[in-house]
Design a protein around this motif. Structure first.
Motif, PDB file in Angstrom:
ATOM      1  N   VAL A   1      22.938  10.078 -30.128  1.00  0.00           N
ATOM      2  CA  VAL A   1      22.877   9.298 -31.152  1.00  0.00           C
ATOM      3  C   VAL A   1      21.726  10.210 -32.067  1.00  0.00           C
ATOM      4  O   VAL A   1      22.070  10.319 -33.215  1.00  0.00           O
ATOM      5  CB  VAL A   1      22.397   8.088 -30.643  1.00  0.00           C
ATOM      6  CG1 VAL A   1      22.248   7.373 -32.370  1.00  0.00           C
ATOM      7  CG2 VAL A   1      23.685   7.155 -30.392  1.00  0.00           C
ATOM      8  N   VAL A   2      20.646  10.517 -31.332  1.00  0.00           N
ATOM      9  CA  VAL A   2      19.458  11.045 -32.019  1.00  0.00           C
ATOM     10  C   VAL A   2      20.085  12.683 -32.595  1.00  0.00           C
ATOM     11  O   VAL A   2      19.765  12.978 -33.483  1.00  0.00           O
ATOM     12  CB  VAL A   2      18.325  11.106 -31.252  1.00  0.00           C
ATOM     13  CG1 VAL A   2      17.289  12.183 -31.730  1.00  0.00           C
ATOM     14  CG2 VAL A   2      17.744   9.855 -31.076  1.00  0.00           C
TER      15      VAL A   2
ATOM     16  N   PHE B   1      22.131  12.126 -35.676  1.00  0.00           N
ATOM     17  CA  PHE B   1      21.164  11.847 -36.899  1.00  0.00           C
ATOM     18  C   PHE B   1      20.379  13.058 -37.350  1.00  0.00           C
ATOM     19  O   PHE B   1      20.390  13.198 -38.497  1.00  0.00           O
ATOM     20  CB  PHE B   1      20.306  10.697 -36.378  1.00  0.00           C
ATOM     21  CG  PHE B   1      20.983   9.157 -36.268  1.00  0.00           C
ATOM     22  CD1 PHE B   1      21.892   8.974 -36.868  1.00  0.00           C
ATOM     23  CD2 PHE B   1      19.990   8.356 -35.738  1.00  0.00           C
ATOM     24  CE1 PHE B   1      22.430   7.919 -36.890  1.00  0.00           C
ATOM     25  CE2 PHE B   1      20.691   7.085 -35.581  1.00  0.00           C
ATOM     26  CZ  PHE B   1      21.642   6.767 -36.161  1.00  0.00           C
TER      27      PHE B   1
ATOM     28  N   ILE C   1      22.855  14.957 -39.412  1.00  0.00           N
ATOM     29  CA  ILE C   1      23.208  14.552 -40.625  1.00  0.00           C
ATOM     30  C   ILE C   1      21.974  14.751 -41.607  1.00  0.00           C
ATOM     31  O   ILE C   1      22.116  15.208 -42.636  1.00  0.00           O
ATOM     32  CB  ILE C   1      23.672  13.032 -40.590  1.00  0.00           C
ATOM     33  CG1 ILE C   1      24.857  12.890 -39.769  1.00  0.00           C
ATOM     34  CG2 ILE C   1      23.438  12.265 -41.959  1.00  0.00           C
ATOM     35  CD1 ILE C   1      25.837  13.316 -40.321  1.00  0.00           C
ATOM     36  N   GLY C   2      20.771  14.705 -41.203  1.00  0.00           N
ATOM     37  CA  GLY C   2      19.741  15.020 -41.703  1.00  0.00           C
ATOM     38  C   GLY C   2      19.579  16.362 -42.109  1.00  0.00           C
ATOM     39  O   GLY C   2      19.304  16.702 -43.296  1.00  0.00           O
TER      40      GLY C   2
ATOM     41  N   VAL D   1      12.892  14.453 -41.998  1.00  0.00           N
ATOM     42  CA  VAL D   1      14.131  14.074 -41.020  1.00  0.00           C
ATOM     43  C   VAL D   1      13.458  13.667 -39.734  1.00  0.00           C
ATOM     44  O   VAL D   1      13.945  12.673 -39.391  1.00  0.00           O
ATOM     45  CB  VAL D   1      14.900  15.348 -41.037  1.00  0.00           C
ATOM     46  CG1 VAL D   1      16.019  15.002 -40.207  1.00  0.00           C
ATOM     47  CG2 VAL D   1      15.508  15.640 -42.493  1.00  0.00           C
TER      48      VAL D   1
ATOM     49  N   VAL E   1      14.223   9.907 -38.181  1.00  0.00           N
ATOM     50  CA  VAL E   1      15.093   9.779 -36.995  1.00  0.00           C
ATOM     51  C   VAL E   1      14.219   9.201 -35.782  1.00  0.00           C
ATOM     52  O   VAL E   1      14.428   8.315 -35.089  1.00  0.00           O
ATOM     53  CB  VAL E   1      15.569  11.265 -36.650  1.00  0.00           C
ATOM     54  CG1 VAL E   1      16.248  11.132 -35.288  1.00  0.00           C
ATOM     55  CG2 VAL E   1      16.536  11.650 -37.544  1.00  0.00           C
TER      56      VAL E   1
ATOM     57  N   LEU F   1      14.222   5.497 -36.549  1.00  0.00           N
ATOM     58  CA  LEU F   1      15.387   5.051 -36.340  1.00  0.00           C
ATOM     59  C   LEU F   1      15.502   4.833 -34.742  1.00  0.00           C
ATOM     60  O   LEU F   1      15.996   3.707 -34.307  1.00  0.00           O
ATOM     61  CB  LEU F   1      16.647   5.708 -36.534  1.00  0.00           C
ATOM     62  CG  LEU F   1      16.625   5.807 -38.450  1.00  0.00           C
ATOM     63  CD1 LEU F   1      17.886   6.714 -38.624  1.00  0.00           C
ATOM     64  CD2 LEU F   1      16.856   4.204 -38.823  1.00  0.00           C
ATOM     65  N   GLU F   2      15.182   5.763 -33.993  1.00  0.00           N
ATOM     66  CA  GLU F   2      15.492   5.946 -32.381  1.00  0.00           C
ATOM     67  C   GLU F   2      14.317   4.951 -31.980  1.00  0.00           C
ATOM     68  O   GLU F   2      14.733   4.278 -31.012  1.00  0.00           O
ATOM     69  CB  GLU F   2      14.896   7.284 -32.046  1.00  0.00           C
ATOM     70  CG  GLU F   2      15.142   7.534 -30.686  1.00  0.00           C
ATOM     71  CD  GLU F   2      13.877   7.439 -29.751  1.00  0.00           C
ATOM     72  OE1 GLU F   2      13.790   7.194 -28.672  1.00  0.00           O
ATOM     73  OE2 GLU F   2      12.917   7.665 -30.376  1.00  0.00           O
TER      74      GLU F   2
ATOM     75  N   VAL G   1      17.666   2.252 -32.140  1.00  0.00           N
ATOM     76  CA  VAL G   1      18.348   2.841 -31.232  1.00  0.00           C
ATOM     77  C   VAL G   1      18.192   2.517 -29.622  1.00  0.00           C
ATOM     78  O   VAL G   1      18.650   1.864 -29.036  1.00  0.00           O
ATOM     79  CB  VAL G   1      18.532   4.457 -31.336  1.00  0.00           C
ATOM     80  CG1 VAL G   1      19.574   5.130 -30.206  1.00  0.00           C
ATOM     81  CG2 VAL G   1      19.225   4.713 -32.628  1.00  0.00           C
TER      82      VAL G   1
END
Length: 362
Positions: A223-224, A227, A230-231, A284, A288, A291-292, A296
């Motif tokens: 998942v990371v 991300f 995408i970043g 970024v 991330v 978010l992690e 996550v």
């Protein structure tokens, strides 16, 4: 007698200590065959064990519909197809980007060195000329390069065994998946009937701890990595795919992994010529990581391991000093397993004391 006097007693003790220390220093010569065997077997077993915990949840779903051997065959086939597809579609891109980075990095370093050499020679700090500083730095870099080359040769020697590992790992993995249900009953044969419930619970808790950690870390890493990709694409960073894959694999190292994983991205950002690209990369990384850390990891892994961050830092430092990168990889799960064993042992002691008190009461 004279031999019983304190001087001779202390002298004998010191002599025994010296002899013991001497033989401890020579113990490597005695144990090196066993250490070689363990080092040879460790890598395939470690890789097979990681794949076992990653594949087992899918196999458990298949076992509801087909026999176990058939389920293992299906899982192997799907794993092979997925891996081949990823290599087919993304392998050439990653290979091309890595090759481009390998060619670009020395050229950039050479240009930066040529531009800064004149400034360094004219610089003076604390009475030391820039020329002397440069020579000291070059001496240090030469030593560091030699150490790096030694490590590279060690890595190349390790890679020579990759073919053997790739052949052995599938066989180990097959039997782990096929006969995993036999392990606990086999170990329980060596435990007395009185303690079998506690022993079974201990082994089941250890298995659950390893499964939670390995599967959770794998999901978090994927998942990371997604991300990060995408970043990098959003900010327009070159080599986004390769840099995101590199960061994804280093996520498995707590705390240090994300910081090390972003270093190549910062290097590429500095080479891009855009002044604020490196700052964008750090932004970024910050987003991330938030978010992690807040979304996550809590939802995927929860707080089952319940390890304090300071404990993790000390574990990583000790493991890195003892066994290098491999030690860093296994430090946290090994600590979690030991913590589970100690916790169950303490519960067992308390339960035993309660039983003794209850028996005395009767």
């Amino acid at each position: 007698m004279w031999i019983k006097k304190p001087f001779f007693e202390y002298a004998t003790a010191v002599l025994l200590i010296v002899i013991i220390l001497f033989f401890i220093g020579k113990i490597d010569y005695v144990l090196w065959p066993f250490k070689t065997i363990i080092a040879t077997v460790f890598a395939p077993i470690l890789i097979a064990g990681l794949l076992y915990y990653l594949i087992r949840p899918f196999l458990q779903v298949l076992l509801r519909y087909i026999p176990k051997v058939g389920g293992i065959a299906v899982v192997f086939f799907v794993f092979f197809v997925v891996l081949s597809t990823l290599i087919y579609y993304f392998g050439p891109t990653i290979k091309e980007q890595v090759a481009s980075l390998a060619e670009l990095a020395p050229q950039t370093v050479e240009e930066v060195t040529a531009e800064s050499e004149e400034k360094v020679n004219g610089f003076e700090f604390a009475g030391v000329s820039g020329y002397e500083i440069k020579n000291r730095v070059l001496t240090y870099m030469e030593s560091a390069s030699k150490t790096l080359m030694d490590n590279v040769m060690t890595i190349l020697g390790t890679l020579m065994n990759v073919a053997v590992v790739l052949i052995v790992v599938p066989f180990i993995l097959f039997f782990l998946l096929k006969d995993d249900h036999k392990l606990i009953p086999y170990l329980m044969k060596y435990v007395s009937e009185e303690h079998k419930p506690e022993g079974r619970k201990l082994l089941e808790d250890v298995d659950e701890t390893l499964s939670n950690y390995i599967v959770g870390q794998a999901i978090v890493a994927v998942v990371v990595g997604f991300f990060m990709f995408i970043g990098y694409v959003i900010i327009g960073l070159d080599y986004a795919l390769s840099l995101a894959v590199f960061a994804m694999f280093l996520i498995i190292v707590p705390f240090l992994g994300p910081l090390i994983g972003v270093i190549p991205a910062i290097f590429v950002a500095l080479m891009s010529g855009e002044p604020f690209m490196a700052i964008k990369v750090l932004i970024v990384l910050l987003i991330v990581q938030q978010l992690e850390g807040n979304l996550v990891t809590p939802n995927i892994m929860g707080s089952r391991l319940n390890i304090h961050p300071l404990t993790i830092i000390f574990l990583l430092l000790i493991a890195a000093a003892l066994y290098g990168f491999v030690g860093i990889l296994i430090a946290i799960p090994l600590y979690a397993v030991l913590k589970t064993i100690i916790h169950n042992f303490r519960l067992f002691i308390r339960l035993r004391k309660k039983r003794e008190v209850a028996s005395r009461g009767h």
